[in-house]
Design a protein around this motif. Sequence first.
Motif, PDB file in Angstrom:
ATOM      1  N   LEU A 117      22.935  -8.244 112.877  1.00  0.00           N
ATOM      2  CA  LEU A 117      21.854  -7.575 112.149  1.00  0.00           C
ATOM      3  C   LEU A 117      21.414  -8.508 111.022  1.00  0.00           C
ATOM      4  O   LEU A 117      22.214  -8.882 110.163  1.00  0.00           O
ATOM      5  N   LYS A 118      20.128  -8.871 111.033  1.00  0.00           N
ATOM      6  CA  LYS A 118      19.624  -9.860 110.091  1.00  0.00           C
ATOM      7  C   LYS A 118      18.683  -9.203 109.084  1.00  0.00           C
ATOM      8  O   LYS A 118      17.617  -8.699 109.455  1.00  0.00           O
ATOM      9  N   ILE A 119      19.097  -9.220 107.829  1.00  0.00           N
ATOM     10  CA  ILE A 119      18.309  -8.641 106.752  1.00  0.00           C
ATOM     11  C   ILE A 119      17.632  -9.787 106.021  1.00  0.00           C
ATOM     12  O   ILE A 119      18.288 -10.591 105.356  1.00  0.00           O
ATOM     13  N   THR A 120      16.318  -9.867 106.169  1.00  0.00           N
ATOM     14  CA  THR A 120      15.570 -11.015 105.653  1.00  0.00           C
ATOM     15  C   THR A 120      14.589 -10.657 104.549  1.00  0.00           C
ATOM     16  O   THR A 120      14.140 -11.552 103.829  1.00  0.00           O
ATOM     17  N   GLU A 121      14.261  -9.377 104.394  1.00  0.00           N
ATOM     18  CA  GLU A 121      13.255  -8.976 103.416  1.00  0.00           C
ATOM     19  C   GLU A 121      13.912  -8.562 102.101  1.00  0.00           C
ATOM     20  O   GLU A 121      14.936  -7.878 102.104  1.00  0.00           O
ATOM     21  N   PRO A 122      13.309  -8.950 100.962  1.00  0.00           N
ATOM     22  CA  PRO A 122      13.875  -8.515  99.678  1.00  0.00           C
ATOM     23  C   PRO A 122      13.817  -7.004  99.533  1.00  0.00           C
ATOM     24  O   PRO A 122      12.946  -6.337 100.092  1.00  0.00           O
ATOM     25  N   ASP A 123      14.765  -6.462  98.799  1.00  0.00           N
ATOM     26  CA  ASP A 123      14.825  -5.039  98.436  1.00  0.00           C
ATOM     27  C   ASP A 123      15.041  -4.108  99.620  1.00  0.00           C
ATOM     28  O   ASP A 123      14.810  -2.905  99.520  1.00  0.00           O
ATOM     29  N   THR A 124      15.513  -4.637 100.724  1.00  0.00           N
ATOM     30  CA  THR A 124      15.834  -3.790 101.872  1.00  0.00           C
ATOM     31  C   THR A 124      17.032  -2.901 101.550  1.00  0.00           C
ATOM     32  O   THR A 124      18.015  -3.347 100.962  1.00  0.00           O
ATOM     33  N   VAL A 125      16.941  -1.638 101.967  1.00  0.00           N
ATOM     34  CA  VAL A 125      18.045  -0.693 101.825  1.00  0.00           C
ATOM     35  C   VAL A 125      18.625  -0.409 103.201  1.00  0.00           C
ATOM     36  O   VAL A 125      17.897  -0.058 104.135  1.00  0.00           O
ATOM     37  N   VAL A 126      19.924  -0.590 103.342  1.00  0.00           N
ATOM     38  CA  VAL A 126      20.646  -0.183 104.550  1.00  0.00           C
ATOM     39  C   VAL A 126      21.668   0.856 104.095  1.00  0.00           C
ATOM     40  O   VAL A 126      22.640   0.526 103.415  1.00  0.00           O
ATOM     41  N   LEU A 127      21.422   2.111 104.455  1.00  0.00           N
ATOM     42  CA  LEU A 127      22.242   3.220 103.991  1.00  0.00           C
ATOM     43  C   LEU A 127      22.903   3.899 105.176  1.00  0.00           C
ATOM     44  O   LEU A 127      22.215   4.400 106.073  1.00  0.00           O
ATOM     45  N   GLY A 128      24.224   3.895 105.212  1.00  0.00           N
ATOM     46  CA  GLY A 128      24.971   4.568 106.262  1.00  0.00           C
ATOM     47  C   GLY A 128      25.384   5.952 105.832  1.00  0.00           C
ATOM     48  O   GLY A 128      25.697   6.195 104.660  1.00  0.00           O
ATOM     49  N   LEU A 129      25.385   6.885 106.766  1.00  0.00           N
ATOM     50  CA  LEU A 129      25.877   8.237 106.545  1.00  0.00           C
ATOM     51  C   LEU A 129      27.143   8.443 107.364  1.00  0.00           C
ATOM     52  O   LEU A 129      27.271   7.909 108.472  1.00  0.00           O
ATOM     53  N   GLY A 130      28.077   9.221 106.819  1.00  0.00           N
ATOM     54  CA  GLY A 130      29.254   9.603 107.595  1.00  0.00           C
ATOM     55  C   GLY A 130      30.102   8.451 108.080  1.00  0.00           C
ATOM     56  O   GLY A 130      30.603   8.476 109.201  1.00  0.00           O
ATOM     57  N   LEU A 131      30.291   7.436 107.228  1.00  0.00           N
ATOM     58  CA  LEU A 131      31.098   6.259 107.603  1.00  0.00           C
ATOM     59  C   LEU A 131      30.570   5.602 108.881  1.00  0.00           C
ATOM     60  O   LEU A 131      31.345   5.222 109.778  1.00  0.00           O
ATOM     61  N   ALA A 132      29.262   5.459 108.972  1.00  0.00           N
ATOM     62  CA  ALA A 132      28.657   4.776 110.121  1.00  0.00           C
ATOM     63  C   ALA A 132      29.344   3.430 110.324  1.00  0.00           C
ATOM     64  O   ALA A 132      29.527   2.659 109.380  1.00  0.00           O
ATOM     65  N   THR A 133      29.715   3.143 111.562  1.00  0.00           N
ATOM     66  CA  THR A 133      30.596   2.017 111.862  1.00  0.00           C
ATOM     67  C   THR A 133      29.888   1.011 112.767  1.00  0.00           C
ATOM     68  O   THR A 133      29.329   1.373 113.800  1.00  0.00           O
ATOM     69  N   LEU A 134      29.948  -0.262 112.365  1.00  0.00           N
ATOM     70  CA  LEU A 134      29.343  -1.353 113.119  1.00  0.00           C
ATOM     71  C   LEU A 134      30.451  -2.234 113.687  1.00  0.00           C
ATOM     72  O   LEU A 134      31.334  -2.674 112.950  1.00  0.00           O
ATOM     73  N   ILE A 135      30.403  -2.481 114.996  1.00  0.00           N
ATOM     74  CA  ILE A 135      31.401  -3.322 115.658  1.00  0.00           C
ATOM     75  C   ILE A 135      30.691  -4.507 116.305  1.00  0.00           C
ATOM     76  O   ILE A 135      29.898  -4.329 117.238  1.00  0.00           O
ATOM     77  N   PRO A 136      30.945  -5.728 115.826  1.00  0.00           N
ATOM     78  CA  PRO A 136      30.324  -6.895 116.446  1.00  0.00           C
ATOM     79  C   PRO A 136      31.044  -7.264 117.742  1.00  0.00           C
ATOM     80  O   PRO A 136      32.272  -7.389 117.778  1.00  0.00           O
ATOM     81  N   ASP A 137      30.282  -7.407 118.804  1.00  0.00           N
ATOM     82  CA  ASP A 137      30.838  -7.827 120.088  1.00  0.00           C
ATOM     83  C   ASP A 137      30.618  -9.323 120.291  1.00  0.00           C
ATOM     84  O   ASP A 137      29.784  -9.948 119.633  1.00  0.00           O
TER      85      ASP A 137
END
Length: 587
Positions: A324-344
Amino acid sequence: MQLRFAAGHRRARVPRRVTVLAVLVAACGSALALPHADAAAADPDLGPNVQIFDPSTPEEEIQSAVDGVFKDQEKAQFGDARKALLFKPGSYDVDANIGFYTQIVGLGLSPDDTDIKGAVHAEADWFDGNATQNFWRSAENLAVTPTGGADRWAVSQAAPYRRMHLKGDLALDDGGWSSGGLLADTKVDGQVNSGSQQQWLSRNTEWGGWSGSNWNMVFVGAENAPAGDFPKPPYTRVDKTPVAREKPFLYVDDAGEYKVFVPDVRKDSQGTSWSGGAPKGSSLPLSDFFIAKPGASAEQMNTALAVGKHLLVTPGVYHLDRTLKITEPDTVVLGLGLATLIPDNGVTAVSVADVDGVKLAGLLIDAGTKSSPSLMEVGPQDSSAGHADDPTSLHDVFFRVGGAGPGKADKSLVVNSSHVIGDHTWIWRADHGEGVGWNTNTAANGLTVNGDDVTMYGLFVEHYQKHQTVWNGERGRTYFYQNEMPYDPPDQGSWMNGGTQGYAAYKVGDHVKDHEAWGLGSYCFFNVNRDVAAEHAFEVPDTPGVRFHDMVTVSLGGAGTIHHVINTTGGPSDANNNVADLVSYPQ
């Protein structure tokens, strides 16, 4: 964390937006479609694992739903379910017992907008009162009027009690061992009793009083912090929080529209951001967010990020086939409920460009079976920009290598950008669960900081196989550090840093001229081979600008030795002398 032994203002800028809706829909499909204007007040679709409650809902229906979630989640330490319980502004009679991977949240702009008359609590009944494995849960943005005048939040790591107003007393243990934790932006009208908590950070808090201590209790920007100085009692006080941003949060405005509030950066603050009036910050409409629901792909999320969308990641487990590439300033990434990311396939889960003001919050990054070079990278290796006016911040961002299954990653969190703020992280190589072993869940370093002017509050790093934390940037600041060395070196020869026994829990680079840290603890429990030893817990260059305050090392149950607290000073902690304290370095 398996076994414990208890002893006694600048407004946030909105990223650029693409105004042609057709581009979004073509890129990502209907999942990016904006809501119709006439549906603005309707509840959004936040996926199958979110329950939204309204004061008009019958109390028995709410209680049944909350009890059902707890029944499923009470013992599910490494389960796949993720849950969020959202309460709209109003008053509720409910007893909410919060289990694993469950977030309970009020949807008001102030905690006092949503009043729970009953309880919002975490117990350790499932583990016979031992709260040392009560991880991965949170209570946020609620007022609680507890039945009987007192409530309990018996937790350890990755279980924040944040932006809460408790109208009574609060206990932080359940009678057995406990090893937390965090209170942040929180007001307790009565007394806080830390009980058996081995260590705790209270940041920007207000209360009637505090009692209890064990090894390492830290108070930063806390009104009415308790009197006494480290090590007897082991209290570390920093009167004002130098620079911080509170965690972004979802709320419902007076018109019934869902928005995300992004708090401003505060400097030299004390007490909560909200008890003196409306918090300062800006609001983002939910239409500016791509709402990721279980099944959303990394490609969909990246396409949304590339065109200036924010991300709201709803509860679930998301496998990522690319970064997941965040390139823009002031971007908000907000997870709810312990949202879980697993890189494969050995990818890095999240990368952030060297831009202003990114906010990452409420995420669990879980290592995949193929080793990743890092799980999250904030700024590329050549980062050079300054972000003092609009720093990137990480809030309740947790990392895990093993435990839920085999996982591998060389490094967990790498911070290359400058002026980054860390607001509560637990970076954990698992010591129990599935896929755990010296040659199984391999991970060298937990946190690596290469950027300058980085500040960490509530930094928990445990069980990595080399240096747990490596800090190479200048003017770094840490307020509270908790560490356990790896439990499982099979022998001393397997855990050597050249000719030195073991690796430091916190290493400041040899070239660094300016670094300061307050309230640090490092513990050993070499349960595979008790003859293993570490030369020291903290390793720093001998220069006047590198200063450490209030350190403790502990040999848990005498299982292993830490010879010195810092460099060649202090200690030992061993079978004969479990706890060693050091007030300052240089002395």
